[in-house]
Design a protein around this motif. Structure first.
Motif, PDB file in Angstrom:
ATOM      1  N   LYS A   1      44.085  51.900  35.978  1.00  0.00           N
ATOM      2  CA  LYS A   1      43.655  52.268  37.332  1.00  0.00           C
ATOM      3  C   LYS A   1      42.778  51.187  37.945  1.00  0.00           C
ATOM      4  O   LYS A   1      42.934  50.835  39.126  1.00  0.00           O
ATOM      5  N   LEU A   2      41.848  50.647  37.145  1.00  0.00           N
ATOM      6  CA  LEU A   2      40.928  49.634  37.659  1.00  0.00           C
ATOM      7  C   LEU A   2      41.676  48.378  38.111  1.00  0.00           C
ATOM      8  O   LEU A   2      41.424  47.860  39.202  1.00  0.00           O
ATOM      9  N   ILE A   3      42.594  47.882  37.292  1.00  0.00           N
ATOM     10  CA  ILE A   3      43.342  46.678  37.667  1.00  0.00           C
ATOM     11  C   ILE A   3      44.178  46.937  38.905  1.00  0.00           C
ATOM     12  O   ILE A   3      44.269  46.088  39.803  1.00  0.00           O
ATOM     13  N   GLY A   4      44.779  48.101  38.986  1.00  0.00           N
ATOM     14  CA  GLY A   4      45.529  48.454  40.191  1.00  0.00           C
ATOM     15  C   GLY A   4      44.653  48.486  41.424  1.00  0.00           C
ATOM     16  O   GLY A   4      45.045  48.001  42.495  1.00  0.00           O
ATOM     17  N   ASP A   5      43.446  49.029  41.285  1.00  0.00           N
ATOM     18  CA  ASP A   5      42.504  49.079  42.412  1.00  0.00           C
ATOM     19  C   ASP A   5      42.053  47.677  42.813  1.00  0.00           C
ATOM     20  O   ASP A   5      41.935  47.367  44.001  1.00  0.00           O
ATOM     21  N   ILE A   6      41.784  46.814  41.816  1.00  0.00           N
ATOM     22  CA  ILE A   6      41.380  45.434  42.109  1.00  0.00           C
ATOM     23  C   ILE A   6      42.485  44.719  42.871  1.00  0.00           C
ATOM     24  O   ILE A   6      42.242  44.032  43.872  1.00  0.00           O
ATOM     25  N   HIS A   7      43.703  44.905  42.409  1.00  0.00           N
ATOM     26  CA  HIS A   7      44.843  44.257  43.065  1.00  0.00           C
ATOM     27  C   HIS A   7      44.982  44.714  44.503  1.00  0.00           C
ATOM     28  O   HIS A   7      45.221  43.915  45.415  1.00  0.00           O
ATOM     29  N   ARG A   8      44.809  45.998  44.723  1.00  0.00           N
ATOM     30  CA  ARG A   8      44.933  46.549  46.071  1.00  0.00           C
ATOM     31  C   ARG A   8      43.765  46.140  46.964  1.00  0.00           C
ATOM     32  O   ARG A   8      43.963  45.691  48.095  1.00  0.00           O
TER      33      ARG A   8
ATOM     34  N   LEU B   1      32.975  47.848  40.230  1.00  0.00           N
ATOM     35  CA  LEU B   1      33.583  48.163  38.946  1.00  0.00           C
ATOM     36  C   LEU B   1      32.827  49.254  38.186  1.00  0.00           C
ATOM     37  O   LEU B   1      33.089  49.508  37.012  1.00  0.00           O
ATOM     38  N   GLY B   2      31.880  49.914  38.870  1.00  0.00           N
ATOM     39  CA  GLY B   2      31.141  51.000  38.250  1.00  0.00           C
ATOM     40  C   GLY B   2      30.147  50.556  37.212  1.00  0.00           C
ATOM     41  O   GLY B   2      29.817  51.307  36.284  1.00  0.00           O
ATOM     42  N   LEU B   3      29.611  49.345  37.368  1.00  0.00           N
ATOM     43  CA  LEU B   3      28.718  48.771  36.373  1.00  0.00           C
ATOM     44  C   LEU B   3      27.289  48.580  36.876  1.00  0.00           C
ATOM     45  O   LEU B   3      26.464  47.997  36.168  1.00  0.00           O
TER      46      LEU B   3
ATOM     47  N   ILE C   1      35.554  41.057  33.287  1.00  0.00           N
ATOM     48  CA  ILE C   1      36.395  41.085  34.479  1.00  0.00           C
ATOM     49  C   ILE C   1      35.540  40.932  35.730  1.00  0.00           C
ATOM     50  O   ILE C   1      35.906  40.209  36.666  1.00  0.00           O
ATOM     51  N   ALA C   2      34.382  41.585  35.749  1.00  0.00           N
ATOM     52  CA  ALA C   2      33.472  41.460  36.894  1.00  0.00           C
ATOM     53  C   ALA C   2      33.020  40.022  37.078  1.00  0.00           C
ATOM     54  O   ALA C   2      32.942  39.521  38.212  1.00  0.00           O
ATOM     55  N   ARG C   3      32.718  39.349  35.988  1.00  0.00           N
ATOM     56  CA  ARG C   3      32.295  37.948  36.079  1.00  0.00           C
ATOM     57  C   ARG C   3      33.400  37.090  36.683  1.00  0.00           C
ATOM     58  O   ARG C   3      33.152  36.235  37.525  1.00  0.00           O
ATOM     59  N   ALA C   4      34.634  37.328  36.254  1.00  0.00           N
ATOM     60  CA  ALA C   4      35.761  36.569  36.813  1.00  0.00           C
ATOM     61  C   ALA C   4      35.939  36.857  38.295  1.00  0.00           C
ATOM     62  O   ALA C   4      36.172  35.952  39.105  1.00  0.00           O
TER      63      ALA C   4
ATOM     64  N   GLU D   1      19.873  32.198  46.308  1.00  0.00           N
ATOM     65  CA  GLU D   1      19.687  33.052  45.144  1.00  0.00           C
ATOM     66  C   GLU D   1      19.803  34.531  45.526  1.00  0.00           C
ATOM     67  O   GLU D   1      20.356  35.343  44.776  1.00  0.00           O
ATOM     68  N   ARG D   2      19.276  34.884  46.699  1.00  0.00           N
ATOM     69  CA  ARG D   2      19.422  36.274  47.164  1.00  0.00           C
ATOM     70  C   ARG D   2      20.888  36.604  47.406  1.00  0.00           C
ATOM     71  O   ARG D   2      21.356  37.697  47.059  1.00  0.00           O
ATOM     72  N   ASP D   3      21.607  35.672  48.017  1.00  0.00           N
ATOM     73  CA  ASP D   3      23.029  35.893  48.285  1.00  0.00           C
ATOM     74  C   ASP D   3      23.819  36.070  46.986  1.00  0.00           C
ATOM     75  O   ASP D   3      24.702  36.932  46.891  1.00  0.00           O
ATOM     76  N   ILE D   4      23.496  35.243  46.000  1.00  0.00           N
ATOM     77  CA  ILE D   4      24.188  35.323  44.715  1.00  0.00           C
ATOM     78  C   ILE D   4      23.937  36.669  44.041  1.00  0.00           C
ATOM     79  O   ILE D   4      24.863  37.311  43.538  1.00  0.00           O
ATOM     80  N   GLU D   5      22.683  37.120  44.052  1.00  0.00           N
ATOM     81  CA  GLU D   5      22.376  38.402  43.433  1.00  0.00           C
ATOM     82  C   GLU D   5      23.022  39.558  44.180  1.00  0.00           C
ATOM     83  O   GLU D   5      23.545  40.495  43.560  1.00  0.00           O
ATOM     84  N   ASP D   6      23.014  39.503  45.505  1.00  0.00           N
ATOM     85  CA  ASP D   6      23.654  40.563  46.295  1.00  0.00           C
ATOM     86  C   ASP D   6      25.143  40.635  45.992  1.00  0.00           C
ATOM     87  O   ASP D   6      25.711  41.728  45.832  1.00  0.00           O
ATOM     88  N   HIS D   7      25.785  39.471  45.901  1.00  0.00           N
ATOM     89  CA  HIS D   7      27.217  39.451  45.607  1.00  0.00           C
ATOM     90  C   HIS D   7      27.488  39.964  44.196  1.00  0.00           C
ATOM     91  O   HIS D   7      28.435  40.731  43.976  1.00  0.00           O
ATOM     92  N   ALA D   8      26.645  39.571  43.240  1.00  0.00           N
ATOM     93  CA  ALA D   8      26.817  40.037  41.866  1.00  0.00           C
ATOM     94  C   ALA D   8      26.706  41.558  41.791  1.00  0.00           C
ATOM     95  O   ALA D   8      27.516  42.225  41.123  1.00  0.00           O
ATOM     96  N   MET D   9      25.726  42.122  42.471  1.00  0.00           N
ATOM     97  CA  MET D   9      25.557  43.574  42.455  1.00  0.00           C
ATOM     98  C   MET D   9      26.709  44.278  43.164  1.00  0.00           C
ATOM     99  O   MET D   9      27.119  45.375  42.769  1.00  0.00           O
ATOM    100  N   GLU D  10      27.228  43.648  44.196  1.00  0.00           N
ATOM    101  CA  GLU D  10      28.376  44.225  44.906  1.00  0.00           C
ATOM    102  C   GLU D  10      29.583  44.336  43.976  1.00  0.00           C
ATOM    103  O   GLU D  10      30.270  45.365  43.938  1.00  0.00           O
ATOM    104  N   VAL D  11      29.848  43.281  43.200  1.00  0.00           N
ATOM    105  CA  VAL D  11      30.974  43.296  42.265  1.00  0.00           C
ATOM    106  C   VAL D  11      30.730  44.312  41.152  1.00  0.00           C
ATOM    107  O   VAL D  11      31.636  45.079  40.785  1.00  0.00           O
ATOM    108  N   LEU D  12      29.526  44.340  40.617  1.00  0.00           N
ATOM    109  CA  LEU D  12      29.215  45.306  39.561  1.00  0.00           C
ATOM    110  C   LEU D  12      29.375  46.739  40.063  1.00  0.00           C
ATOM    111  O   LEU D  12      29.911  47.600  39.358  1.00  0.00           O
TER     112      LEU D  12
END
Length: 255
Positions: free
Chosen positions: A192-199, A139-141, A162-165, A125-136
């Motif tokens: 810009k965001l999609i380009g950054d995600i792709h890169r 994406l500036g969320l 998009i962050a959830r995906a 559960e800690r790993d899942i939350e850490d990963h979720a916060m990393e993705v958010l």
């Protein structure tokens, strides 16, 4: 070998042929688009690939294995994530929980661990939350992690989806009209965001999009369908000047 190899995929709904002999091959890390007029069958193609429909005939190969007939959660576990034309978030759950719940396909613990709150459960559960916060954060969320999506602007809700995906660490990210409903400033930020995600993530991205600024700015290959059938495919420059594409979008009088 292509990452996604769709061969002559066809879908009937009763007597209506919604998709006819659709074929596409997407490479690792490629950015491509599927475009066409309203009702052309684009979202049906995405629904077939992501497991919401089973093709009437044809084949879908992803990462060397057939995924035809798999359920959506099984397709997700193989490494395909998608967003939807109409936003599908859990609006009564926080943004963070929306991202966390996307990890349900790979929890790594069972009901026993959950009930007894074993060390395995707590660590996962800690790993899942850490990963979720990393993705958010990526994406500036991060600052809206504790907010309910229903209280956020429409453009931010799009980013949450998009962050959830992204949180499932996909090999292929499918975006169904990511710019729908966004104003011009938000569209520029999305490009810009999609380009950054792709890169940054190095993943393949396949999008359906009506805003040609987004498609032409980001995609190296475009496939065009109309009434479920392919009418053109190629580079953005070739598609932009293709008379069949112009006719499909604007009618006979423009040719």
């Amino acid at each position: 070998m292509a990452l996604l190899d769709v061969k002559e995929m066809t879908q009937y709904f009763g007597g209506l042929c919604a998709v006819s002999e659709f074929t596409v091959a997407l490479e690792q890390g490629q950015m491509a688009a599927l475009i066409g007029p309203n009702g052309a069958g684009k979202t049906t193609v995405f629904n077939l690939v992501s497991g919401f429909y089973k093709p009437t005939r044809g084949e879908i190969i992803f990462d060397g294995q057939s995924i035809k007939g798999l359920k959506p959660h099984q397709v997700t576990s193989r490494g395909i994530a998608r967003t939807f034309q109409n936003i599908r978030l859990w609006f009564e759950m926080t943004v963070l929980d929306n991202i966390r719940i996307a990890q349900h396909h790979a929890l790594g613990y069972g009901l026993f661990d959950c009930f007894l709150r074993t060390p395995r459960y707590m660590q996962r559960e800690r790993d899942i939350e850490d990963h979720a916060m990393e993705v958010l954060s990526r994406l500036g969320l991060a600052e809206v992690a504790s907010e309910l999506p229903k209280n956020l602007p429409y453009g931010v809700q799009r980013l949450v989806e998009i962050a959830r995906a992204l949180s499932i660490k996909p090999k292929l990210l499918m975006l169904d009209e990511p710019a729908a409903g966004l104003n011009s400033a938000d569209v520029e930020g999305l490009i810009k965001l999609i380009g950054d995600i792709h890169r940054d993530y190095g993943i393949a991205i396949w999008m359906i999009e009506h805003q040609m600024d987004v498609v032409m700015s980001l995609c190296s290959w475009i496939k065009v369908i109309d009434f479920g059938a392919t009418i053109a495919e190629g580079t953005p420059e070739a598609i932009q000047n293709n008379p069949d594409v112009i006719k499909a979008y604007l009618g006979d009088d423009t040719i």
